[in-house]
Enzyme design. Structure first.
Site, PDB file in Angstrom:
ATOM      1  N   TYR A 172       0.845  -1.193   0.000  1.00 48.93           N
ATOM      2  CA  TYR A 172       0.000   0.000   0.000  1.00 48.93           C
ATOM      3  C   TYR A 172       0.878   1.239   0.000  1.00 48.93           C
ATOM      4  O   TYR A 172       1.947   1.246   0.634  1.00 48.93           O
ATOM      5  CB  TYR A 172      -0.931  -0.027   1.229  1.00 48.93           C
ATOM      6  CG  TYR A 172      -1.904   1.112   1.287  1.00 48.93           C
ATOM      7  CD1 TYR A 172      -2.690   1.418   0.182  1.00 48.93           C
ATOM      8  CD2 TYR A 172      -2.040   1.888   2.429  1.00 48.93           C
ATOM      9  CE1 TYR A 172      -3.586   2.477   0.225  1.00 48.93           C
ATOM     10  CE2 TYR A 172      -2.933   2.945   2.489  1.00 48.93           C
ATOM     11  CZ  TYR A 172      -3.701   3.236   1.379  1.00 48.93           C
ATOM     12  OH  TYR A 172      -4.577   4.273   1.417  1.00 48.93           O
ATOM     13  N   TYR A 182      -3.104   5.352   8.682  1.00 48.31           N
ATOM     14  CA  TYR A 182      -2.528   4.021   8.449  1.00 48.31           C
ATOM     15  C   TYR A 182      -1.336   3.886   9.393  1.00 48.31           C
ATOM     16  O   TYR A 182      -0.187   3.996   8.994  1.00 48.31           O
ATOM     17  CB  TYR A 182      -2.100   3.899   6.983  1.00 48.31           C
ATOM     18  CG  TYR A 182      -1.871   2.481   6.502  1.00 48.31           C
ATOM     19  CD1 TYR A 182      -2.933   1.633   6.239  1.00 48.31           C
ATOM     20  CD2 TYR A 182      -0.580   2.004   6.276  1.00 48.31           C
ATOM     21  CE1 TYR A 182      -2.724   0.345   5.774  1.00 48.31           C
ATOM     22  CE2 TYR A 182      -0.357   0.717   5.806  1.00 48.31           C
ATOM     23  CZ  TYR A 182      -1.436  -0.103   5.566  1.00 48.31           C
ATOM     24  OH  TYR A 182      -1.223  -1.383   5.087  1.00 48.31           O
TER      25      TYR A 182
HETATM   26  P1  NAD Z   1      -8.320  -9.493   3.991  1.00 49.67           P
HETATM   27  O1  NAD Z   1      -8.963  -9.350   5.316  1.00 49.67           O
HETATM   28  O2  NAD Z   1      -9.089 -10.161   2.911  1.00 49.67           O
HETATM   29  O3  NAD Z   1      -6.927 -10.232   4.087  1.00 49.67           O
HETATM   30  C1  NAD Z   1      -6.059 -10.213   5.185  1.00 49.67           C
HETATM   31  C2  NAD Z   1      -5.910 -11.649   5.638  1.00 49.67           C
HETATM   32  O4  NAD Z   1      -4.805 -11.785   6.497  1.00 49.67           O
HETATM   33  C3  NAD Z   1      -7.129 -12.164   6.400  1.00 49.67           C
HETATM   34  O5  NAD Z   1      -7.631 -13.303   5.735  1.00 49.67           O
HETATM   35  C4  NAD Z   1      -6.547 -12.534   7.751  1.00 49.67           C
HETATM   36  O6  NAD Z   1      -7.179 -13.656   8.295  1.00 49.67           O
HETATM   37  C5  NAD Z   1      -5.105 -12.824   7.383  1.00 49.67           C
HETATM   38  N1  NAD Z   1      -4.150 -12.798   8.483  1.00 49.67           N
HETATM   39  C6  NAD Z   1      -3.958 -11.848   9.421  1.00 49.67           C
HETATM   40  N2  NAD Z   1      -2.961 -12.201  10.250  1.00 49.67           N
HETATM   41  C7  NAD Z   1      -2.500 -13.411   9.828  1.00 49.67           C
HETATM   42  C8  NAD Z   1      -1.485 -14.305  10.283  1.00 49.67           C
HETATM   43  N3  NAD Z   1      -0.749 -14.018  11.350  1.00 49.67           N
HETATM   44  N4  NAD Z   1      -1.301 -15.459   9.611  1.00 49.67           N
HETATM   45  C9  NAD Z   1      -2.049 -15.758   8.533  1.00 49.67           C
HETATM   46  N5  NAD Z   1      -3.015 -14.954   8.049  1.00 49.67           N
HETATM   47  C10 NAD Z   1      -3.239 -13.793   8.699  1.00 49.67           C
HETATM   48  O7  NAD Z   1      -7.929  -7.998   3.576  1.00 49.67           O
HETATM   49  P2  NAD Z   1      -7.167  -7.399   2.304  1.00 49.67           P
HETATM   50  O8  NAD Z   1      -7.360  -5.920   2.437  1.00 49.67           O
HETATM   51  O9  NAD Z   1      -7.569  -8.051   1.046  1.00 49.67           O
HETATM   52  O10 NAD Z   1      -5.643  -7.698   2.622  1.00 49.67           O
HETATM   53  C11 NAD Z   1      -4.800  -8.476   1.799  1.00 49.67           C
HETATM   54  C12 NAD Z   1      -3.513  -7.725   1.522  1.00 49.67           C
HETATM   55  O11 NAD Z   1      -3.804  -6.577   0.717  1.00 49.67           O
HETATM   56  C13 NAD Z   1      -2.819  -7.184   2.771  1.00 49.67           C
HETATM   57  O12 NAD Z   1      -1.416  -7.312   2.629  1.00 49.67           O
HETATM   58  C14 NAD Z   1      -3.197  -5.716   2.752  1.00 49.67           C
HETATM   59  O13 NAD Z   1      -2.294  -4.905   3.471  1.00 49.67           O
HETATM   60  C15 NAD Z   1      -3.134  -5.461   1.267  1.00 49.67           C
HETATM   61  N6  NAD Z   1      -3.756  -4.206   0.818  1.00 49.67           N
HETATM   62  C16 NAD Z   1      -5.068  -3.935   1.098  1.00 49.67           C
HETATM   63  C17 NAD Z   1      -5.638  -2.742   0.666  1.00 49.67           C
HETATM   64  C18 NAD Z   1      -7.086  -2.424   0.952  1.00 49.67           C
HETATM   65  O14 NAD Z   1      -7.496  -1.276   0.794  1.00 49.67           O
HETATM   66  N7  NAD Z   1      -7.894  -3.406   1.355  1.00 49.67           N
HETATM   67  C19 NAD Z   1      -4.868  -1.823  -0.072  1.00 49.67           C
HETATM   68  C20 NAD Z   1      -3.538  -2.133  -0.360  1.00 49.67           C
HETATM   69  C21 NAD Z   1      -2.985  -3.328   0.091  1.00 49.67           C
END
Ligand code: NAD
Length: 286
Positions: A172, A182
């Site tokens: 991000y 954030y």
């Molecule tokens: P999401 O909730 O679908 O995914 C995050 C996942 O991480 C969840 O399934 C959670 O159970 C898992 N998780 C947390 N701690 C964990 C651990 N210790 N071991 C294993 N799994 C664990 O949400 P998302 O937003 O799709 O996130 C996925 C990726 O995308 C992340 O790296 C997030 O930072 C990144 N991201 C998200 C956004 C946004 O706006 N949603 C923007 C940029 C980047």
């Protein structure tokens, strides 16, 4: 045979991990997922009861098959790292072999090898706190769950990745520009993840002919993002200010991931690729 993908960080059908799984499945890959231990039960139950059937639909009308769901907690590398209270916790005691090393061993025993490794997980217990108010413990926890977890996954999966394979993580823009809200060291964690992408691209490229890239994704109302608290504001901000004034779909990130792990991207490694309707290019809010 088709390619085999292990996607860490899928626990519902809203996030980027799910969208990446679907894009890879649509391209013919076999899908294995790693689901955070505390979320495992509800995810498997929902899958079994058909709650995700609508969102499992692929462009050709078939349903995405998840061949196997592995419990995973990516903050622990091996059983010796797990504290007693976690071991004793009901949700953790109910599953086994969920440290990174053990999951890689299980995948090896079950399938032999993989071609694609996806890291789509992050966690920062103090994410709602400004960095100035973040504790050492919270900061290190964010780095452990969100950055080192990728180093660890690649470390343990590289030996079972077929040469020519690829890995992807999600980052991000708060890593390189100040995004108030954030917090908790999550911005630092994403900066580390992007830097590690370059170093690991070199090391995994030389060691196993594996490519390593990261997608800097625009805001999506996933479960994790809702926990941060200002995701609706970010989506609105992007809509108003980005070159492309449209909603950003998780599938657009999924499609980019499918491209980046495919032979079409055979010379791309060590890169941070923006999938954000172009928001990162703007220098002025309009
Ligand atoms: P999401 O909730 O679908 O995914 C995050 C996942 O991480 C969840 O399934 C959670 O159970 C898992 N998780 C947390 N701690 C964990 C651990 N210790 N071991 C294993 N799994 C664990 O949400 P998302 O937003 O799709 O996130 C996925 C990726 O995308 C992340 O790296 C997030 O930072 C990144 N991201 C998200 C956004 C946004 O706006 N949603 C923007 C940029 C980047």
């Amino acid at each position: 045979r088709g390619k085999r993908a292990f996607i860490a960080g899928v626990a519902d059908d809203n996030g980027y991990g799910w969208a990446i799984a679907k894009a890879l499945a649509a391209a013919g890959a076999e899908i294995l997922v790693g689901t955070w231990v505390p979320a495992l039960n509800i995810f498997e139950t929902s899958l079994r009861r058909g709650k995700f059937d609508e969102s499992r639909k692929l462009p050709d009308g078939s349903l995405m098959e998840i061949v196997k769901v592995y419990p995973l907690d990516a903050i622990y590398d091996c059983p010796e790292d797990v504290p007693e209270d976690v071991k004793a916790n009901k949700r953790y005691a109910g599953s086994s072999n969920w440290t990174v090393k053990e999951v890689a061993e299980s995948v090896k025993n079950d399938f032999g090898s993989i071609d694609i490794l996806v890291h789509s997980l992050a966690n920062g217990p103090e994410v709602t706190k400004p960095l100035l108010e973040t504790s050492r413990r919270g900061y290190l926890a964010a780095l452990s769950a969100s950055s080192y977890s990728f180093v660890s996954l690649l470390q343990y999966f590289l030996p079972i990745m077929n040469p020519g394979g690829a890995s992807i993580s999600l980052t991000y823009i708060a890593s390189e520009r100040a995004i108030p809200g954030y917090g908790g060291g999550m911005s630092s964690a994403k900066a580390a993840l992007e830097s590690d992408t370059r170093v690991l691209a070199f090391e995994a490229g030389r060691k196993g002919k594996i490519r390593v890239n990261t997608i800097s994704a625009g805001p999506l109302g996933s479960r994790a993002a809702k926990a941060i608290g200002f995701i609706e504001k970010m989506i609105e901000y992007s809509y108003v200010n980005a070159p492309l004034q449209k909603e950003m779909l998780a599938d657009e990130v999924g499609n980019t991931a499918a491209f980046l792990v495919s032979p079409l991207a055979s010379a791309i490694t060590g890169s941070t690729v923006y999938v954000d309707n172009g928001l990162n290019t703007m220098g002025l809010a309009v």
